[in-house]
Scaffold this motif. Sequence first.
Motif, PDB file in Angstrom:
ATOM      1  N   GLY A 185       0.796  -1.136  -0.031  1.00  0.00           N
ATOM      2  CA  GLY A 185      -0.027   0.034   0.013  1.00  0.00           C
ATOM      3  C   GLY A 185       0.654   1.381  -0.217  1.00  0.00           C
ATOM      4  N   MET A 186       1.907   1.369   0.984  1.00  0.00           N
ATOM      5  CA  MET A 186       2.571   2.655   0.966  1.00  0.00           C
ATOM      6  C   MET A 186       3.571   2.663  -0.195  1.00  0.00           C
ATOM      7  SD  MET A 186       3.772   5.073   2.513  1.00  0.00           S
ATOM      8  CE  MET A 186       3.123   5.036   4.230  1.00  0.00           C
ATOM      9  N   ARG A 187       3.840   1.502  -0.991  1.00  0.00           N
ATOM     10  CA  ARG A 187       4.985   1.407  -2.288  1.00  0.00           C
ATOM     11  C   ARG A 187       4.181   1.969  -3.209  1.00  0.00           C
ATOM     12  NH1 ARG A 187       9.823  -1.520  -2.084  1.00  0.00           N
ATOM     13  NH2 ARG A 187       9.399  -2.274  -4.067  1.00  0.00           N
ATOM     14  N   ASN A 188       2.762   1.529  -3.287  1.00  0.00           N
ATOM     15  CA  ASN A 188       1.923   2.347  -4.425  1.00  0.00           C
ATOM     16  C   ASN A 188       1.872   3.628  -4.206  1.00  0.00           C
ATOM     17  OD1 ASN A 188       1.634  -0.173  -5.705  1.00  0.00           O
ATOM     18  ND2 ASN A 188      -0.404  -1.001  -4.614  1.00  0.00           N
ATOM     19  N   THR A 189       1.408   4.200  -2.928  1.00  0.00           N
ATOM     20  CA  THR A 189       1.411   5.545  -2.723  1.00  0.00           C
ATOM     21  C   THR A 189       2.579   6.395  -3.257  1.00  0.00           C
ATOM     22  OG1 THR A 189      -0.044   5.281  -0.863  1.00  0.00           O
ATOM     23  CG2 THR A 189       0.954   7.247  -0.919  1.00  0.00           C
ATOM     24  N   VAL A 190       3.705   5.796  -2.936  1.00  0.00           N
ATOM     25  CA  VAL A 190       5.073   6.600  -3.286  1.00  0.00           C
ATOM     26  C   VAL A 190       5.265   6.270  -4.648  1.00  0.00           C
ATOM     27  CG1 VAL A 190       7.411   6.093  -3.277  1.00  0.00           C
ATOM     28  CG2 VAL A 190       6.439   5.819  -1.126  1.00  0.00           C
ATOM     29  N   LYS A 191       4.647   5.358  -5.370  1.00  0.00           N
ATOM     30  CA  LYS A 191       4.933   5.168  -6.869  1.00  0.00           C
ATOM     31  C   LYS A 191       4.037   6.221  -7.684  1.00  0.00           C
ATOM     32  CE  LYS A 191       4.402   0.808  -7.507  1.00  0.00           C
ATOM     33  NZ  LYS A 191       4.522  -0.653  -7.985  1.00  0.00           N
ATOM     34  N   GLY A 192       2.845   6.452  -6.960  1.00  0.00           N
ATOM     35  CA  GLY A 192       1.779   7.337  -7.671  1.00  0.00           C
ATOM     36  C   GLY A 192       2.216   8.646  -7.177  1.00  0.00           C
ATOM     37  N   ALA A 193       2.617   9.077  -6.027  1.00  0.00           N
ATOM     38  CA  ALA A 193       2.805  10.471  -5.749  1.00  0.00           C
ATOM     39  C   ALA A 193       4.252  10.916  -6.234  1.00  0.00           C
ATOM     40  CB  ALA A 193       2.852  10.609  -4.113  1.00  0.00           C
ATOM     41  N   THR A 194       5.297  10.394  -6.438  1.00  0.00           N
ATOM     42  CA  THR A 194       6.551  10.717  -6.530  1.00  0.00           C
ATOM     43  C   THR A 194       6.699  11.535  -7.989  1.00  0.00           C
ATOM     44  OG1 THR A 194       7.630   9.120  -5.142  1.00  0.00           O
ATOM     45  CG2 THR A 194       9.189  10.039  -6.938  1.00  0.00           C
ATOM     46  N   PRO A 195       6.008  11.090  -8.872  1.00  0.00           N
ATOM     47  CA  PRO A 195       6.186  11.851 -10.228  1.00  0.00           C
ATOM     48  C   PRO A 195       5.565  13.316  -9.930  1.00  0.00           C
ATOM     49  CG  PRO A 195       5.634   9.681 -10.875  1.00  0.00           C
ATOM     50  CD  PRO A 195       5.394   9.672  -9.402  1.00  0.00           C
ATOM     51  N   ALA A 196       4.364  13.471  -9.367  1.00  0.00           N
ATOM     52  CA  ALA A 196       3.968  14.609  -8.957  1.00  0.00           C
ATOM     53  C   ALA A 196       4.997  15.522  -8.141  1.00  0.00           C
ATOM     54  CB  ALA A 196       2.615  14.474  -8.109  1.00  0.00           C
ATOM     55  N   GLY A 197       5.612  14.876  -7.102  1.00  0.00           N
ATOM     56  CA  GLY A 197       6.701  15.462  -6.116  1.00  0.00           C
ATOM     57  C   GLY A 197       7.651  16.040  -7.014  1.00  0.00           C
ATOM     58  N   ILE A 198       8.383  15.184  -8.154  1.00  0.00           N
ATOM     59  CA  ILE A 198       9.284  15.630  -8.795  1.00  0.00           C
ATOM     60  C   ILE A 198       9.065  16.824  -9.541  1.00  0.00           C
ATOM     61  CG2 ILE A 198      10.725  14.959 -11.023  1.00  0.00           C
ATOM     62  CD1 ILE A 198      10.810  12.270  -9.894  1.00  0.00           C
ATOM     63  N   LEU A 199       7.573  17.080 -10.058  1.00  0.00           N
ATOM     64  CA  LEU A 199       7.237  18.216 -10.896  1.00  0.00           C
ATOM     65  C   LEU A 199       6.936  19.487  -9.882  1.00  0.00           C
ATOM     66  CD1 LEU A 199       5.164  16.255 -13.748  1.00  0.00           C
ATOM     67  CD2 LEU A 199       7.306  17.596 -13.867  1.00  0.00           C
ATOM     68  N   GLY A 200       7.070  19.157  -8.719  1.00  0.00           N
ATOM     69  CA  GLY A 200       6.792  20.304  -7.648  1.00  0.00           C
ATOM     70  C   GLY A 200       5.544  20.272  -6.587  1.00  0.00           C
TER      71      GLY A 200
END
Length: 168
Positions: free
Chosen positions: A38-53
Amino acid sequence: TLIEQDGFTSLLPLLAMAGAGQVGCAVAVYVKLKRNTGMRNTVKGATPAGILGVGEPLIYGVSLPLGRPFITACLGGAVGGAVVGFFDQFVAIIGATAIGPSGWALIPLVTSPDGQGYAVMVYMLGLCAAYIAGFFLTLAFGFNDELMEEHNRDYDEEFEALGQYAHH
């Protein structure tokens, strides 16, 4: 006001490092919590948005709920801010011509009297420093044994435990 007076604000490139620390932290959480899908899926989904700011999904979905990783992410952002601040104070000023974006989305908006190439280089150095510091600080200090046990259980163990409670 700074943009009106000077044509740029030197605050935003520093402030943007906070989100970069969250990105590094999230990657470390992904590495540490190998069995928490569950946490790994959250990280996978949220990291691209984080990279973009857009750091809020990483803050509210990953680091803040875990507690300690939020602190290490903030420290990672501080390292990136220190890098940008060092160059800004001792080499040449760097700033952003608009407010709002951060992460990679801010790259086209950074500027300096020494040229945009210099500004982009400093900003990217800061981002990389924050990513790396957030990652390694979270690996080293983001988890204690109790947190690891709580958040890195095998899902089969959790369902088995729930089943035991249902039978009692």
